[in-house]
Design a protein around this motif. Structure first.
Motif, PDB file in Angstrom:
ATOM      1  N   UNK A  44       0.818  -1.212   0.000  1.00 47.38           N
ATOM      2  CA  UNK A  44       0.000   0.000   0.000  1.00 47.38           C
ATOM      3  C   UNK A  44       0.855   1.267   0.000  1.00 47.38           C
ATOM      4  N   UNK A  45       1.810   1.357   0.900  1.00 52.56           N
ATOM      5  CA  UNK A  45       2.595   2.580   1.024  1.00 52.56           C
ATOM      6  C   UNK A  45       3.542   2.773  -0.159  1.00 52.56           C
ATOM      7  N   UNK A  46       4.051   1.694  -0.700  1.00 52.39           N
ATOM      8  CA  UNK A  46       4.926   1.807  -1.861  1.00 52.39           C
ATOM      9  C   UNK A  46       4.151   2.323  -3.080  1.00 52.39           C
ATOM     10  N   UNK A  47       2.966   1.772  -3.293  1.00 55.78           N
ATOM     11  CA  UNK A  47       2.143   2.210  -4.419  1.00 55.78           C
ATOM     12  C   UNK A  47       1.715   3.661  -4.225  1.00 55.78           C
ATOM     13  N   UNK A  48       1.396   4.038  -3.002  1.00 58.60           N
ATOM     14  CA  UNK A  48       1.029   5.420  -2.713  1.00 58.60           C
ATOM     15  C   UNK A  48       2.194   6.370  -2.979  1.00 58.60           C
ATOM     16  N   UNK A  49       3.394   5.972  -2.597  1.00 50.80           N
ATOM     17  CA  UNK A  49       4.576   6.801  -2.847  1.00 50.80           C
ATOM     18  C   UNK A  49       4.849   6.944  -4.342  1.00 50.80           C
ATOM     19  N   UNK A  50       4.650   5.876  -5.095  1.00 49.66           N
ATOM     20  CA  UNK A  50       4.841   5.947  -6.545  1.00 49.66           C
ATOM     21  C   UNK A  50       3.812   6.890  -7.170  1.00 49.66           C
ATOM     22  N   UNK A  51       2.576   6.838  -6.701  1.00 53.67           N
ATOM     23  CA  UNK A  51       1.539   7.726  -7.219  1.00 53.67           C
ATOM     24  C   UNK A  51       1.829   9.182  -6.909  1.00 53.67           C
ATOM     25  N   UNK A  52       2.275   9.455  -5.700  1.00 57.90           N
ATOM     26  CA  UNK A  52       2.603  10.829  -5.321  1.00 57.90           C
ATOM     27  C   UNK A  52       3.804  11.324  -6.118  1.00 57.90           C
ATOM     28  N   UNK A  53       4.802  10.468  -6.314  1.00 53.48           N
ATOM     29  CA  UNK A  53       5.973  10.856  -7.102  1.00 53.48           C
ATOM     30  C   UNK A  53       5.581  11.122  -8.557  1.00 53.48           C
ATOM     31  N   UNK A  54       4.644  10.354  -9.088  1.00 59.91           N
ATOM     32  CA  UNK A  54       4.179  10.578 -10.451  1.00 59.91           C
ATOM     33  C   UNK A  54       3.465  11.918 -10.568  1.00 59.91           C
ATOM     34  N   UNK A  55       2.640  12.258  -9.586  1.00 59.97           N
ATOM     35  CA  UNK A  55       1.951  13.549  -9.608  1.00 59.97           C
ATOM     36  C   UNK A  55       2.940  14.710  -9.473  1.00 59.97           C
TER      37      UNK A  55
END
Length: 73
Positions: free
Chosen positions: A41-52
């Motif tokens: 969960x946290x890894x995917x969330x970090x990837x999404x935030x980095x993409x934004x």
């Protein structure tokens, strides 16, 4: 007042790179919040935030480059 076409095309390329990231980033963040029970969960969330954040950076650089090409410093 002439436009620097090479610099303008570079700015448009930045904006074209930011466009898919504008749609991919929020969908990754949404996916992370839907799957809270997952270990990743946290890894995917970090990837999404980095993409934004990457999309915002590319948009800033693209608009900045386009302004430089239109209004010669």
């Amino acid at each position: 007042m002439a436009t620097n076409k090479e610099l303008l095309s570079k700015g448009i390329k930045y904006l074209a790179g930011a466009l898919p990231m504008l749609f991919i980033g929020p969908s990754i963040i949404y996916n992370a919040f839907i799957n809270k029970e997952n270990v990743w969960h946290y890894l995917v969330l970090a990837i999404g935030i980095a993409t934004c954040l990457g999309a915002m950076y590319l948009m800033f650089m693209g608009l900045n480059t386009i302004m430089k090409s239109l209004f010669n410093d």
